[in-house]
Design an enzyme around this catalytic site. Structure first.
Site, mmCIF file in Angstrom:
data_model
loop_
_atom_site.group_PDB
_atom_site.id
_atom_site.type_symbol
_atom_site.label_atom_id
_atom_site.label_comp_id
_atom_site.label_asym_id
_atom_site.label_seq_id
_atom_site.Cartn_x
_atom_site.Cartn_y
_atom_site.Cartn_z
ATOM 1 N N CYS A 116 -0.290 13.197 15.550
ATOM 2 C CA CYS A 116 0.014 14.382 16.358
ATOM 3 C C CYS A 116 0.254 15.631 15.517
ATOM 4 O O CYS A 116 0.327 16.733 16.054
ATOM 5 C CB CYS A 116 1.198 14.112 17.272
ATOM 6 S SG CYS A 116 0.846 12.827 18.488
ATOM 7 N N HIS A 259 4.419 20.867 19.293
ATOM 8 C CA HIS A 259 3.615 19.747 19.792
ATOM 9 C C HIS A 259 4.212 19.258 21.109
ATOM 10 O O HIS A 259 5.398 18.941 21.182
ATOM 11 C CB HIS A 259 3.606 18.624 18.756
ATOM 12 C CG HIS A 259 3.108 17.324 19.304
ATOM 13 N ND1 HIS A 259 1.906 17.226 19.973
ATOM 14 C CD2 HIS A 259 3.642 16.077 19.302
ATOM 15 C CE1 HIS A 259 1.736 15.963 20.354
ATOM 16 N NE2 HIS A 259 2.760 15.262 19.962
ATOM 17 N N ASN A 289 0.834 14.570 26.661
ATOM 18 C CA ASN A 289 0.759 14.595 25.195
ATOM 19 C C ASN A 289 -0.672 14.239 24.788
ATOM 20 O O ASN A 289 -1.089 13.093 24.914
ATOM 21 C CB ASN A 289 1.768 13.591 24.623
ATOM 22 C CG ASN A 289 1.745 13.521 23.106
ATOM 23 O OD1 ASN A 289 0.776 13.920 22.463
ATOM 24 N ND2 ASN A 289 2.810 12.997 22.537
#
Lengths: 338, 76
Positions: A116, A259, A289
């Site tokens: 990520c 993020h 996500n």
């Protein structure tokens, strides 16, 4: 000041994103998981997410986002960097196929693997390509078909992860220009690699000659421990990035883009950094996500909606498997997402 | 210490004040496992009390958590 900052660096010249058309609502998930809309919303902040249909691969998302970023910049690129955790195949890298499908010719093309945090690792890499004179214009794409590695029966991850792609075009420019990339704060802690992992499918499992145990081909995350590290690392690296950019502190940020992991992590990090709620960019409610794609999708959507505009001082941070993390601070340029 | 814990739960973790009584369980105050991690981090940051989320998860009630905090603050 880094060496790059003294002379030429990378400057954001265009951006775009692409989400697969299929949308999964919390209601849809309750049909196959022991969960509820209220449970998912209160714990993650997510209401809907986009997912790939059968047969769609990461490169398909990457090509579409990449094309839009090139259209936005109005130019071609002489290098393609693709940040992903879900390449089309274990070998070769996915970036060369993306470059070929975009008609970019025999350009440099490779993947970056930082889960990520991939967009920020890719941003530092692309900036290095330009600063060294290796490339003039880099197409940096962050794309993940993350749902392809998620255990559909794992309530902890199946409600969170989703698919998408975002891309930016970086051109050579001056460190004082809006959109110039300065120092990117990066870090890792491989001693904690087991907190976020796909246990099987790599050389360790394959060389053992032992078939993977059921479920080991899927992504796993130790939620509680990850939460703590995500908050600590994104908070600390955001402070470092603000300092490296010469700001008084993270509170100088006009816009904060973290993020999009989980709405509660984001709120805790932003609270700790003293960033007012109206300065926090967020799209997690609509997209979930999306792994490495999370930050550039957020930037492209925010720029398109007008919540991120030219002149905004922008603080970016991410955290992911590795463990890995990063942050950087920049002034948002006058670019129009496509 | 119960009042201190209650203040943290209400101000930092947005728990409904009236639900925070000594006999309340984690379920009663809707404190899931991630919220327990948050609480552990808040106790360390605000009060300097090092109590892990594992220890907090073993406490059956809010009263038990407050007792854990008392033990830890006298130990320190």
């Amino acid at each position: 000041m880094s060496g790059a900052a003294a002379g030429r660096t990378a400057v954001i010249a265009g951006l775009g994103c692409h989400l697969p058309p299929d949308v999964v609502t919390n209601e849809d998930l309750t049909r196959r998981l022991d969960t509820s809309d209220e449970w998912i919303r209160s714990r993650t902040g997510i209401a809907t997410r986009h997912v790939v249909d059968p047969g769609t691969a990461t490169s398909d998302l990457a090509v579409e986002a990449g094309r839009r970023a090139l259209d936005s910049a109005g130019c071609e690129a002489d290098a393609v960097v693709l940040a992903t955790t879900t390449p089309d195949q274990p070998c070769p890298a996915t970036a060369p196929a993306v470059a070929a499908r975009l008609g970019l010719g025999p350009v440099a093309a490779f993947d970056v693997s930082a889960v990520c945090s991939g967009f920020l690792y890719g941003l530092a890499t692309a900036t290095g390509l330009i600063a060294s004179g290796t490339a003039e214009r880099v197409l940096l794409i962050a794309a993940d078909a993350f749902t392809t590695i998620i255990d559909p029966a794992d309530r902890g991850t199946a409600v969170i992860f989703a698919d998408g792609a975002g891309a930016v075009v970086l051109r050579a420019g001056d460190p004082a220009e809006p959109g110039a990339i300065g120092p990117v704060v990066l870090g890792s802690d491989g001693g904690l690699s087991r907190l976020i992992e796909v246990p099987a499918g790599g050389s360790r499992q394959r060389s053992s000659g032992v078939a993977p145990a059921p479920g080991e081909e899927f992504f796993r995350m130790a939620g509680r421990e990850v939460y703590r590290h995500a908050v600590d690392r994104m908070t600390a690296s955001s402070r470092q990035a603000a300092e490296a950019a010469g700001w008084a502190g993270p509170q100088d940020a006009d816009r904060f883009a973290a993020h999009q992991a989980n709405a509660r992590i984001l709120a805790t990090v932003a609270d700790d950094l003293g960033i007012a709620p109206e300065r926090r960019l967020s799209n997690i409610e609509r997209v979930g996500n999306t792994g490495a794609a999370s930050l550039p999708v957020l930037l492209a959507q925010s720029a398109a909606e007008g919540t991120l505009t030219a002149g905004h001082r922008l603080l970016l941070t991410a955290f992911g498997g590795g463990l890995s993390w990063g942050a950087t601070a920049l002034v948002w340029p006058d670019v129009k997402p496509v | 210490m119960f009042e201190v814990l209650k203040e943290m739960l209400v101000s930092k973790l947005k728990v409904t004040p009236s639900s925070v009584v000594p006999d309340a369980t984690r379920d009663d105050i809707d404190l899931d496992s991630l919220a327990v991690v948050e609480l552990s981090m808040v106790l360390e940051k605000e009060l300097g009390l090092a109590i892990s989320d594992d220890e907090l998860l073993e406490a059956a009630t809010v009263g038990d958590m407050a007792r854990l905090m008392e033990e830890r603050s006298t130990a320190a």
